[in-house]
Design an enzyme around this catalytic site. Structure first.
Site, PDB file in Angstrom:
ATOM      1  N   GLY A  12       0.783  -1.236   0.000  1.00 35.89           N
ATOM      2  CA  GLY A  12       0.000   0.000   0.000  1.00 35.89           C
ATOM      3  C   GLY A  12       0.811   1.279   0.000  1.00 35.89           C
ATOM      4  O   GLY A  12       0.299   2.336   0.377  1.00 35.89           O
ATOM      5  N   SER A  13       2.050   1.229  -0.484  1.00 37.47           N
ATOM      6  CA  SER A  13       2.821   2.486  -0.496  1.00 37.47           C
ATOM      7  C   SER A  13       2.199   3.485  -1.487  1.00 37.47           C
ATOM      8  O   SER A  13       2.199   4.688  -1.229  1.00 37.47           O
ATOM      9  CB  SER A  13       4.305   2.231  -0.800  1.00 37.47           C
ATOM     10  N   ASN A  14       1.651   2.986  -2.595  1.00 34.82           N
ATOM     11  CA  ASN A  14       0.942   3.909  -3.496  1.00 34.82           C
ATOM     12  C   ASN A  14      -0.318   4.449  -2.849  1.00 34.82           C
ATOM     13  O   ASN A  14      -0.627   5.639  -2.968  1.00 34.82           O
ATOM     14  CB  ASN A  14       0.586   3.198  -4.807  1.00 34.82           C
ATOM     15  N   LEU A  87      -9.543  -9.396 -10.650  1.00 39.47           N
ATOM     16  CA  LEU A  87     -10.352  -8.748 -11.683  1.00 39.47           C
ATOM     17  C   LEU A  87     -11.569  -8.092 -11.036  1.00 39.47           C
ATOM     18  O   LEU A  87     -12.136  -8.632 -10.087  1.00 39.47           O
ATOM     19  CB  LEU A  87     -10.865  -9.788 -12.677  1.00 39.47           C
ATOM     20  N   ILE A  88     -11.965  -6.963 -11.573  1.00 37.59           N
ATOM     21  CA  ILE A  88     -13.138  -6.260 -11.033  1.00 37.59           C
ATOM     22  C   ILE A  88     -14.404  -6.854 -11.659  1.00 37.59           C
ATOM     23  O   ILE A  88     -14.479  -6.998 -12.886  1.00 37.59           O
ATOM     24  CB  ILE A  88     -13.044  -4.745 -11.359  1.00 37.59           C
ATOM     25  N   ASN A 102      -6.183   1.657 -13.089  1.00 36.56           N
ATOM     26  CA  ASN A 102      -5.198   0.753 -12.493  1.00 36.56           C
ATOM     27  C   ASN A 102      -3.805   1.278 -12.833  1.00 36.56           C
ATOM     28  O   ASN A 102      -3.621   1.929 -13.862  1.00 36.56           O
ATOM     29  CB  ASN A 102      -5.365  -0.649 -13.091  1.00 36.56           C
ATOM     30  N   HIS A 104       0.031  -0.208 -13.559  1.00 39.53           N
ATOM     31  CA  HIS A 104       0.804  -1.426 -13.817  1.00 39.53           C
ATOM     32  C   HIS A 104       2.284  -1.042 -13.860  1.00 39.53           C
ATOM     33  O   HIS A 104       2.643  -0.045 -14.490  1.00 39.53           O
ATOM     34  CB  HIS A 104       0.359  -2.049 -15.146  1.00 39.53           C
TER      35      HIS A 104
HETATM   36  C1  GAR Z   1       2.932  -1.321  -7.564  1.00 42.95           C
HETATM   37  O1  GAR Z   1       4.213  -1.292  -8.123  1.00 42.95           O
HETATM   38  C2  GAR Z   1       1.882  -1.507  -8.640  1.00 42.95           C
HETATM   39  O2  GAR Z   1       2.255  -0.932  -9.860  1.00 42.95           O
HETATM   40  C3  GAR Z   1       1.833  -3.001  -8.757  1.00 42.95           C
HETATM   41  O3  GAR Z   1       1.916  -3.475  -7.449  1.00 42.95           O
HETATM   42  C4  GAR Z   1       2.745  -2.576  -6.698  1.00 42.95           C
HETATM   43  C5  GAR Z   1       2.045  -2.280  -5.389  1.00 42.95           C
HETATM   44  O4  GAR Z   1       2.925  -1.609  -4.528  1.00 42.95           O
HETATM   45  N1  GAR Z   1       0.639  -3.430  -9.402  1.00 42.95           N
HETATM   46  C6  GAR Z   1       0.589  -4.515 -10.180  1.00 42.95           C
HETATM   47  O5  GAR Z   1       1.569  -5.238 -10.356  1.00 42.95           O
HETATM   48  C7  GAR Z   1      -0.752  -4.789 -10.819  1.00 42.95           C
HETATM   49  N2  GAR Z   1      -0.625  -5.738 -11.878  1.00 42.95           N
HETATM   50  P1  GAR Z   1       2.344  -0.884  -3.235  1.00 42.95           P
HETATM   51  O6  GAR Z   1       1.431  -1.883  -2.544  1.00 42.95           O
HETATM   52  O7  GAR Z   1       3.551  -0.563  -2.401  1.00 42.95           O
HETATM   53  O8  GAR Z   1       1.596   0.330  -3.706  1.00 42.95           O
END
Ligand code: GAR
Length: 192
Positions: A12-14, A87-88, A102, A104
């Site tokens: 969840g850093s994003n 998937l949603i 989303n 990626h």
């Molecule tokens: C992020 O890098 C995001 O782009 C990726 O998961 C990570 C989550 O990091 N998403 C995918 O790979 C989706 N296919 P976070 O939990 O630290 O935000």
């Protein structure tokens, strides 16, 4: 008020970065974090900022009386997937047309699809000897990683890169661009 729901499955850093960004924007509110992994660290982060959370299993996710009902109760306008791995369901996509995005961690259409998330993506990029990677922000449809692309940003991949070092570069791009791209899309689609 423009109300955002964030769906996340992991660290969840994003999600935290998005929460902090929109805390400075009086017209926007991160209303709730939705998570399908009961011990995911994103739930700890949400608590730190007093953001309500909903943890759900696949059955609740697929039941229109559960997650979709909660989204409506919160008056949610926009959904952000930030490291969310399921998937949603179609009925949620239909309720939020062009209102779900989303991120990626690679340059789609390469290195996407089912099972391609987190470090697996960076390992695939390195194995393919790509010279560039980056981020893709796209609208969400009923398939993995295939909705229309809204934004991409690139970073170089060097021979010394590991999945960890590449993840770090990609995360830097995510933190820089994702919140402002969300804001731009929301300003656009919610004014129509
Ligand atoms: C992020 O890098 C995001 O782009 C990726 O998961 C990570 C989550 O990091 N998403 C995918 O790979 C989706 N296919 P976070 O939990 O630290 O935000």
């Amino acid at each position: 008020m423009k109300n955002i729901a964030i769906f996340a499955s992991g660290s969840g850093s994003n999600a935290e970065n998005i929460i902090c960004y929109f805390a400075q924007k009086p017209d926007f509110c991160v209303k709730r974090i939705y998570c399908n992994v009961p011990d995911a660290f994103v739930l700890v982060r949400a608590k730190k900022y007093d953001i309500p959370t909903t943890v759900f299993d696949r059955q609740a996710f697929c039941d229109p009386e559960k997650i979709l009902k909660q989204l409506k109760e919160d008056d949610t306008n926009f959904i952000v997937l930030a490291g969310f791995l399921w998937l949603i369901p179609d009925f949620i996509i239909a309720t939020y047309p062009n209102r779900i995005v989303n991120i990626h961690p690679a340059l789609l259409p390469s290195h996407g699809g089912k099972g391609m998330y987190g470090h697996r993506v960076h390992e695939a990029v390195i194995a393919a000897k790509e010279q560039e990677s980056g981020i893709t922000i796209h609208f969400v449809n009923e398939l993995y990683d295939s909705g229309s692309i809204v934004f991409q940003a690139k970073c170089p991949v060097i021979p010394e890169d590991t999945a960890d070092s590449l993840a770090e570069k990609v995360h830097r791009l995510e933190y820089k661009y994702f919140p402002q791209v969300i804001e731009g899309i929301m300003e656009d689609v919610l004014s129509k």
